[in-house]
Scaffold this motif. Sequence first.
Motif, short mmCIF file in Angstrom:
data_model
loop_
_atom_site.label_atom_id
_atom_site.label_comp_id
_atom_site.label_asym_id
_atom_site.label_seq_id
_atom_site.Cartn_x
_atom_site.Cartn_y
_atom_site.Cartn_z
N ASP A 349 14.65 56.79 -47.43
CA ASP A 349 13.99 55.82 -46.55
C ASP A 349 14.90 54.63 -46.36
OD1 ASP A 349 12.26 53.94 -45.31
OD2 ASP A 349 10.52 54.99 -46.18
N ARG A 351 14.08 51.78 -45.44
CA ARG A 351 13.40 50.52 -45.70
C ARG A 351 13.54 50.12 -47.18
NH1 ARG A 351 7.81 52.35 -43.06
NH2 ARG A 351 8.27 54.07 -44.47
N LYS A 353 12.13 49.02 -50.76
CA LYS A 353 10.94 49.44 -51.48
C LYS A 353 9.92 48.31 -51.44
CE LYS A 353 9.32 51.44 -55.76
NZ LYS A 353 9.63 51.88 -57.10
N TRP A 375 14.66 54.54 -51.71
CA TRP A 375 14.45 53.40 -50.80
C TRP A 375 15.76 52.71 -50.48
CZ3 TRP A 375 9.78 52.78 -48.65
CH2 TRP A 375 8.65 53.35 -49.29
N ASN A 376 15.74 51.99 -49.37
CA ASN A 376 16.92 51.21 -48.96
C ASN A 376 18.18 52.07 -48.98
OD1 ASN A 376 18.32 48.91 -48.12
ND2 ASN A 376 18.81 48.33 -50.22
#
Lengths: 1013, 93
Positions: A349, A351, A353, A375-376
């Motif tokens: 992802d 984005r 977290k 995440w990220n």
Amino acid sequence: MPESTNRTGHALPPGAKTLRFRFNGKTYTGLQGDTLASALLANGIHFVGRSFKYHRPRGIFSAGSEEPNAIVETGTGGYAAPNVRATEVELYDGLEARSQNCWPSLSFDMLGINSLISRFIPAGFYYKTFMWPRSFWLKYEHYIRQSAGMGECPSQPDAEGYEKHHRHCDVLIAGAGPAGLAAALVAGRSGARVILVDEHPYTGGQLNDRRNSPATDNWLQQVTTELAMLPNVSLMLRTTLSGYYDHNFCTLLEKVSDHLPPAERQDCRQRLWKVRAKQVIIASGAFERPLVFADNDRPGIMLASAVRNYINRYGVLPAQQLCVFTNNDSAYQTALDAQATGAQVKVIDLRLKPDTPDANSLPGLAQAAGIQIHWNSAVSAVHGKTQVKGVTVHQLSDDGRNIQGPGIRLDCQCIAASGGWTPNVSLFSQARGKLRFDEEQQHFMPDRGVAINPNISAGACNGRFDLAGCISEGESAAFLTLDALKISASKQPVTQPPADPEDQPVHLAPRILWAVPCDHPIGEGPKKHFHELQNDSTAADIALAAREGFHSVEHLKRYTTTGMGTDQGKTSNVNALALMAEYRRLPIAAVGTTRFRQPYTPVTFGAIAGKDLQNLFAPKRHTAIQPWHDRHGAVMEDAGGWRRPRYYQQYPGESMHDAVQRECAQVRKTAGMVDASTLGKIDIQGKDAAEFLERIYTNRWHTLAVGQCRYGLMLNEQGMVIDDGVTSRIGEHHFHMTTTTGGAARVYQLLEDYRQTEWPELDVYLTSVTEQWSVISLSGPSAEAIMQPLTSQPVNAADFPDMSWQAMDIAGVPARVFRISFSGEAGYEINVPTRYGQAIWEKIWQQGQAFGCVAYGTESIHLLRAEMGFIIVGQDSDGTNTPLDLGMQWIVASDKADFVGKRGLQRNVFSQSNRKQLVGLMPEDASQILPEGAQVVLPGAIQSNDKGIGHVTSGYFSSTLESGFAMAMVAGGRQRKGDTLEVMLLSGETVRVTVTGTRFLDMQPKAAQQEAS
Amino acid sequence: MLLIECPWCGQCEQSEFHYGGEAHLTRATPESDNTELTGFLFLRSNVRGDTAERWFHAAGCRRWFNARRNTVDDRFICTYKPGQNAPQETTDA
């Protein structure tokens, strides 16, 4: 035979029939209900084609009509269909499909070299490289054409039939997803005439992508059943609204039998509906947007929603190990469904977290299901060329512009990528609607339509993505539409399906990175970031376009070819525009969009042609005498919309040259007859009929006595000759006008124009009578002798002088006989009502046999009139010639107050002596026939590279003259009489000619003239 | 394909009509000067917006008529018979 490795056992009805099909020569099996794409994926096949420019391996990317990659050819022989999307091909038993864009084979492609040298073929490569030297373009083009293009033209005629139909309706609804179904239900219950179309063989749209939603399935079934029962609703499946044109004129392409094996197909393969809809509701849904990351075109990389589609509609899991790469929540549903089917799933992802993860959000549910989430993070490298084998994942820097830290490698055979959603605004845009960019949701959506195309967008195509919202938008779109139609709406509301756990609202905003970074700056290393798969356009190409100043979206599109493929950039469009905005540091709204064009998906030529083929392509106009022509060896030609005898073969194999010489010689010796029924004929009546002609023609008409005929020349307002013909005075207020065969309709329309709009005060009426009269033209020295026994009235020159007409009985049939001739010989044009045409022709023919009378065709007409120097308007003139240019100033009554073209003729330029003028040319070598269109040059002009001074308009060989001869338009021609010029032949040779007048028959040797008289 | 209101036949498909160019041109007569002639033969206003033009109902009543159309969005403001002046309504596009 390979096993179907990726079947989950869900989705398709249990016990679905097993189907065999062949792909690139190998046999596989699939199930009834599969598409070609789902069946290939079920067999573990992702790699199905090569890309357009770099010939990189490509796989199945989507699950619908937006597919940019998986374009194949299906069928063989008369059933071959190139450039079809594997995602739209419904599987049938015995289907044959092949990859395109690869040579000699998919796995070993020679032009894959383009990929290795790709840094030397950037956007605009062809324009830049092959422009010099100019003369080499043709050579380059030959090779470029060979390596470019998509698919192969089938080598055999299409074996299938097509149809076209017209329809009208109150409401046309495009898309039978939740919004379209709700709209159709409201409009249908209210009694409106509704057509609801969907490109799939079933209704429901993305409702079909749900894994386990019995309540929603039930809703779908109930709604569909109710619609099917409503007599005023046509539910048309396998039907695409392909073109949205002005005033709500829409074309629907219905695939009637593409899904059946050829042996089971009906007479009609596809049907094109032309629908005039009072109102249109667009409910065309949305496309998932791809992510632009390093080597994002490898086979195995798919849209996340497509992966979910294959799992839940077809029971096909595209791979056992799956990476979901996303910038938003929606792809998590794919992760959950894949996990539930038994796949190993990891999520990457973009984005950050969230600080407080919501357990009820989709990411929360995924985490709870044990799915690992990075995440990220970004996919910074894809491993595997013809099939994804794994990815490298890196952490992102804070600004998202770079990757950082050590990469980790994850094994997977499929990457399900999601960059968010793009409303499908194609139809709204076709309907001339303006789009606006929605900053919050980061997509274009409908803004303002035009009044002539009343439509409403509802549901996902309008930026509304939740199920309840789509249904209520569909409902309210129908209310607005019914209101506009003044139909009172049904009070019964559309029931919403009960809430479904799969309808998770989005909790976390997407993170927008229009290009995902990798281990080298974009465009400066081996990895390619494709935003447009079908035309192989990369983020680096857009940067190049921005650097080189191709800023306008229209320039960007053509320079990089983004969005110019057969998919029209359905998935790529927003990414391309956003990248341009980023490189130019502008808001996306300021970059703007290009307009989507018709058709939405490609339409076959067969459907466009329908049954208008071969004999039904165009009506054939025959004269009443055609059966006789057929029996007498006529060789026919097309002339001004008619079929006319060109010449008559006296014996099989007689050449045109021999036939024409024989026919002409006989006309000059005794007589010949020609079917002139095709001449345009206009009946002109009214007490101002003579005044009308006075204004239309250049010469005088008040002075023409009843019973007389006169030649007339017609100009346009510029003063150029546009038509000619003989007009006769039938009575004081009654004229019979003839026009050229090809000019009949045009002249009639022009006369109506002047009559109705310019001189409405004139009492005059025009009627086209071309088809009411059969015209037989009999001419030659023996014409009178042939004619006389057929009538009781004297037809000799004293009693029936030239340029007059008489009503008389010909063999008992009332006729109008005109004493006119186009051949220079004494002649009669016998007009009888069409139904007597053939009978009278045969009477004259029988009468003529004692004189050796021949029938002749258009070729002889041309030769005979040319010997007389008579022009044919449209052959010797070309719309740029004044009467003076043609040597016909004798017919222009310039002392008349006015006529059409009079003021135009007064322009000074027309009196210049170097204008092209009509002259005769006689070749020094009498055997030469000068070809029409050949250039006329001054002697020696070729050696000194001088330009031509004219061209040949008519060229023939005349037995009477015993020489070739020609008419030509030559600059200052009349002053060159007696000069020697040259005519260039295509072979490069030149023919020496002498400039003469155009009365060729007067130039024949004295002895011959005496003999003839 | 446009829908066009023939003043005699009512609304019909564009394919039944022939386009006839700009309406209300003054035909040049032998007395016209060169400017008038040029204006009649060659110069057209080519308006972006409301324009008056000629149409011929070729596959219908075979009559000419005039129309006011907005060239931006193809809206027909009105159609009227030859010899009549163009009604003066305008559109806002």
